[in-house]
Write a protein that holds these residues in place. Structure first.
Motif, PDB file in Angstrom:
ATOM      1  N   GLY A  44       0.815  -1.213   0.000  1.00  0.00           N
ATOM      2  CA  GLY A  44       0.000   0.000   0.000  1.00  0.00           C
ATOM      3  C   GLY A  44       0.842   1.254   0.000  1.00  0.00           C
ATOM      4  O   GLY A  44       1.985   1.260   0.461  1.00  0.00           O
ATOM      5  N   ASP A  45       0.279   2.320  -0.541  1.00  0.00           N
ATOM      6  CA  ASP A  45       0.980   3.601  -0.610  1.00  0.00           C
ATOM      7  C   ASP A  45       1.505   4.029   0.748  1.00  0.00           C
ATOM      8  O   ASP A  45       2.628   4.475   0.876  1.00  0.00           O
ATOM      9  CB  ASP A  45       0.058   4.694  -1.160  1.00  0.00           C
ATOM     10  N   GLU A  94      -2.823   1.485  -3.889  1.00  0.00           N
ATOM     11  CA  GLU A  94      -3.940   1.175  -3.001  1.00  0.00           C
ATOM     12  C   GLU A  94      -4.361  -0.265  -3.287  1.00  0.00           C
ATOM     13  O   GLU A  94      -4.737  -0.584  -4.414  1.00  0.00           O
ATOM     14  CB  GLU A  94      -5.107   2.136  -3.233  1.00  0.00           C
ATOM     15  N   GLU A  96      -6.931  -2.218  -2.823  1.00  0.00           N
ATOM     16  CA  GLU A  96      -8.238  -2.501  -3.415  1.00  0.00           C
ATOM     17  C   GLU A  96      -8.276  -2.173  -4.906  1.00  0.00           C
ATOM     18  O   GLU A  96      -8.780  -2.944  -5.717  1.00  0.00           O
ATOM     19  CB  GLU A  96      -9.366  -1.786  -2.659  1.00  0.00           C
ATOM     20  N   GLU A  98      -5.590  -1.792  -6.944  1.00  0.00           N
ATOM     21  CA  GLU A  98      -4.591  -2.575  -7.683  1.00  0.00           C
ATOM     22  C   GLU A  98      -5.075  -3.991  -7.961  1.00  0.00           C
ATOM     23  O   GLU A  98      -4.831  -4.528  -9.040  1.00  0.00           O
ATOM     24  CB  GLU A  98      -3.263  -2.610  -6.922  1.00  0.00           C
ATOM     25  N   VAL A 129     -11.036  -2.949   1.817  1.00  0.00           N
ATOM     26  CA  VAL A 129     -10.382  -3.525   0.635  1.00  0.00           C
ATOM     27  C   VAL A 129     -11.281  -4.601   0.036  1.00  0.00           C
ATOM     28  O   VAL A 129     -11.565  -4.605  -1.166  1.00  0.00           O
ATOM     29  CB  VAL A 129      -8.993  -4.092   0.990  1.00  0.00           C
TER      30      VAL A 129
END
Length: 163
Positions: A44-45, A94, A96, A98, A129
């Motif tokens: 995640g970012d 993110e 979800e 991706e 997610v």
């Protein structure tokens, strides 16, 4: 959906008990149907930013990368042991978004994910997610709960689970 329709299974993985159970179920399903499996991990970012921040310079980003690589090698090994064709991917962004994007781009016939491990005691919990993937995936989604042993507080290895 007929077995012949299951040619490509996309499995989102992390190191949670539910995700590893999802891997096992996807591998068994692929072995039965002859499907190919693609395992993806999304950093995640926020996790990436923390790993690359000044306080995380040096060893931490390398450790995160090695950990993801080891996880993907492990799950691919499970598939290969079962005679299942597989590939892996390490994505950033993110989770979800991706997973949905990867499923669409790869042409997944089924997305397999582990259910979140957090939530109220005794209550099933579907995190943001999972909800996003369920809402936006063009392919059917199989959501796999944690193994019973993990739900009752013990992992399959006998250690007490944190959550």
């Amino acid at each position: 959906m007929m077995n012949a329709d299951l040619r490509r299974l996309l499995v989102a993985v992390d190191d949670s008990a539910a995700a590893l159970r999802a891997v096992d179920i996807a591998v068994r399903l692929a072995a039965t149907t002859g499907a190919e499996v693609r395992f993806v991990h999304v950093t995640g970012d926020g996790a990436l930013r923390r790993a690359l921040s000044p306080s995380g310079e040096g060893e931490l980003p390398d450790r995160v990368g090695r950990g993801v690589e080891a996880l993907l090698d492990h799950v691919a090994g499970r598939a290969r042991q079962a005679g299942v064709a597989c590939s892996v991917g390490s994505l950033f962004g993110e989770p979800e978004a991706e997973v949905v994007t990867e499923a669409r781009a790869w042409g997944a016939d089924l997305v397999v994910i582990g259910r979140s491990q957090s939530g109220a005691v005794g209550q099933p919990y579907v995190g943001h997610v999972t909800r996003h993937i369920l809402e936006f995936s063009e392919a059917p989604v199989l959501v796999v709960p944690r193994p019973r042993a993990a739900v009752s507080g013990r992992s399959r290895l006998g250690a007490v689970s944190p959550g």
